[in-house]
Motif scaffolding. Structure first.
Motif, PDB file in Angstrom:
ATOM      1  N   ILE A  95       0.842  -1.201   0.000  1.00 44.67           N
ATOM      2  CA  ILE A  95       0.000   0.000   0.000  1.00 44.67           C
ATOM      3  C   ILE A  95       0.874   1.247   0.000  1.00 44.67           C
ATOM      4  N   GLN A  96       1.929   1.236   0.800  1.00 45.53           N
ATOM      5  CA  GLN A  96       2.838   2.384   0.841  1.00 45.53           C
ATOM      6  C   GLN A  96       3.552   2.582  -0.494  1.00 45.53           C
ATOM      7  N   PHE A 111      -8.464  -5.529   8.107  1.00 45.55           N
ATOM      8  CA  PHE A 111      -8.617  -4.658   6.940  1.00 45.55           C
ATOM      9  C   PHE A 111      -7.942  -5.324   5.753  1.00 45.55           C
ATOM     10  N   LEU A 112      -8.708  -5.582   4.710  1.00 49.25           N
ATOM     11  CA  LEU A 112      -8.199  -6.265   3.520  1.00 49.25           C
ATOM     12  C   LEU A 112      -8.128  -5.283   2.363  1.00 49.25           C
ATOM     13  N   PHE A 113      -6.974  -5.249   1.709  1.00 43.22           N
ATOM     14  CA  PHE A 113      -6.772  -4.359   0.566  1.00 43.22           C
ATOM     15  C   PHE A 113      -6.345  -5.223  -0.622  1.00 43.22           C
ATOM     16  N   GLU A 136      -3.159   3.505   4.334  1.00 42.77           N
ATOM     17  CA  GLU A 136      -1.975   3.100   5.082  1.00 42.77           C
ATOM     18  C   GLU A 136      -2.261   3.104   6.583  1.00 42.77           C
ATOM     19  N   THR A 137      -2.920   4.162   7.060  1.00 40.48           N
ATOM     20  CA  THR A 137      -3.276   4.252   8.476  1.00 40.48           C
ATOM     21  C   THR A 137      -4.263   3.156   8.855  1.00 40.48           C
ATOM     22  N   PHE A 138      -5.197   2.873   7.969  1.00 43.00           N
ATOM     23  CA  PHE A 138      -6.169   1.806   8.197  1.00 43.00           C
ATOM     24  C   PHE A 138      -5.462   0.474   8.423  1.00 43.00           C
ATOM     25  N   LYS A 139      -4.528   0.160   7.537  1.00 43.84           N
ATOM     26  CA  LYS A 139      -3.827  -1.124   7.615  1.00 43.84           C
ATOM     27  C   LYS A 139      -2.990  -1.207   8.881  1.00 43.84           C
ATOM     28  N   LYS A 140      -2.346  -0.117   9.266  1.00 42.84           N
ATOM     29  CA  LYS A 140      -1.526  -0.113  10.481  1.00 42.84           C
ATOM     30  C   LYS A 140      -2.373  -0.394  11.721  1.00 42.84           C
TER      31      LYS A 140
END
Length: 360
Positions: A203-204, A244-246, A234-238
């Motif tokens: 994501i980053q 949280f699935l991307f 990015e904040t969501f995944k952290k």
């Protein structure tokens, strides 16, 4: 109290605290009976004057009038609930206490917030409680809410997973011929597209491209009240990690689309997505994303998918059903509040769509 709803727990509220849109201020509310907490709620204050565009899809005279009226008389909005989601993510109460008692406390907390914003020079034009089913709306049947206009917006599209669907193929087999053919055609169109589950590092790495794809979809909406910033996912995944699935969609090593899912107990909530408009049409990308969301949720034994309130007809074509949602709205100018019911129905974007039934 938040055990049944991820959107009221600490991990998610931390995301609102650190990565809310620039024009949004969030508050988290505790409701107490003496020293005992009996309810929790979330509020969002939106300053619509800070966003460059409400949406580029409609450019008619009514839209221009709506945008002018909102900027002049409704740009500062206090919402009890979550404007980034669809459904009752506003509050949770301790069931030991009478709901009417707790909702009265929440109304007092809302008035305190209104006064705080007024002291800061940001008096809310509008106060809104959102999103509630017809049954949930009954909690507001008390004198404290007599000045609020009850409204209904676009429905929440909910996909209920049948017990007989043990695997995704069972769902496909349940379709009638027309929609099985649609499924086969969509899969054939996207046969060269590679779907990839993306990590925080992924994501980053693709952050700029992800934001461009998100904006491509968001700016075509009928009405926007915020835009996400580049660091949001990015904040969501952290914070939510595996909850949280991307998923990224690649063609010839180029990211052409993405979608996001949130695990919420027995539900899967769809979140924001983005895509390249040309690739979306050519490869039926959005429809394939819906099939992938359904496949994941069936195979992982979830009960429902909350598809939210956009793209109603195509979601209906894959099996989602419409659930009417309601809210309460009040203009904080008593004179203008008399006209809320008329102006709301005039400015609410009209969506013409036909409900589908893809099953045998």
């Amino acid at each position: 109290m938040a055990t049944n709803n991820i959107f009221l727990n600490r991990e998610y509220l931390k995301i609102l605290e650190t990565a809310a849109p620039d024009n949004m201020t969030c508050h988290f509310i505790g409701l107490f009976n003496n020293e005992e907490i009996i309810g929790i709620a979330v509020s969002q204050f939106l300053d619509l004057s800070q966003i460059p565009s409400f949406g580029d899809r409609d450019n008619c005279l009514r839209t221009k009038i709506r945008n002018f009226v909102f900027k002049q008389f409704g740009s500062k909005v206090l919402i009890i609930g979550n404007n980034m989601l669809t459904g009752q993510n506003a509050f949770a109460f301790n069931k030991k206490n009478p709901p009417k008692k707790v909702i009265k406390l929440l109304k007092e907390a809302t008035e305190a917030l209104e006064n705080n914003f007024k002291k800061q020079g940001h008096k809310p034009h509008l106060t809104i409680f959102k999103d509630f089913s017809e049954k949930e709306l009954k909690i507001f049947n008390s004198p404290e809410f007599d000045s609020f206009y009850r409204f209904s917006t676009q429905p929440n599209m909910i996909f209920n997973i049948r017990d007989s669907w043990q695997i995704f193929d069972d769902y496909v087999a349940n379709k009638n011929k027309k929609y099985r053919d649609q499924y086969k055609r969509a899969r054939k169109k996207s046969s060269e597209v590679i779907k990839q589950k993306m990590s925080l590092e992924d994501i980053q790495k693709h952050k700029d491209r992800i934001h461009d794809l998100y904006l491509n979809v968001a700016q075509k909406a009928a009405f926007n009240t915020f835009y996400l910033d580049e660091n949001h996912f990015e904040t969501f995944k952290k914070n939510l990690k595996d909850k949280f699935l991307f998923y990224g969609y690649f063609d010839d090593n180029k990211l052409i689309g993405f979608n996001t899912l949130i695990k919420n107990n027995s539900d899967i909530d769809t979140y924001f997505l983005g895509y390249d408009e040309h690739c979306q049409k050519e490869k039926m990308l959005y429809l394939n994303m819906l099939y992938d969301m359904i496949g994941y949720s069936i195979n992982k034994k979830y009960s429902r998918i909350i598809f939210a309130r956009t793209a109603l007809e195509i979601k209906s074509s894959v099996g989602a059903t419409a659930v009417n949602m309601f809210g309460l709205i009040k203009h904080n100018n008593p004179i203008l509040n008399l006209f809320v019911s008329k102006t709301f129905s005039y400015f609410e974007p009209k969506i013409e769509w036909q409900e589908r039934n893809p099953f045998q």
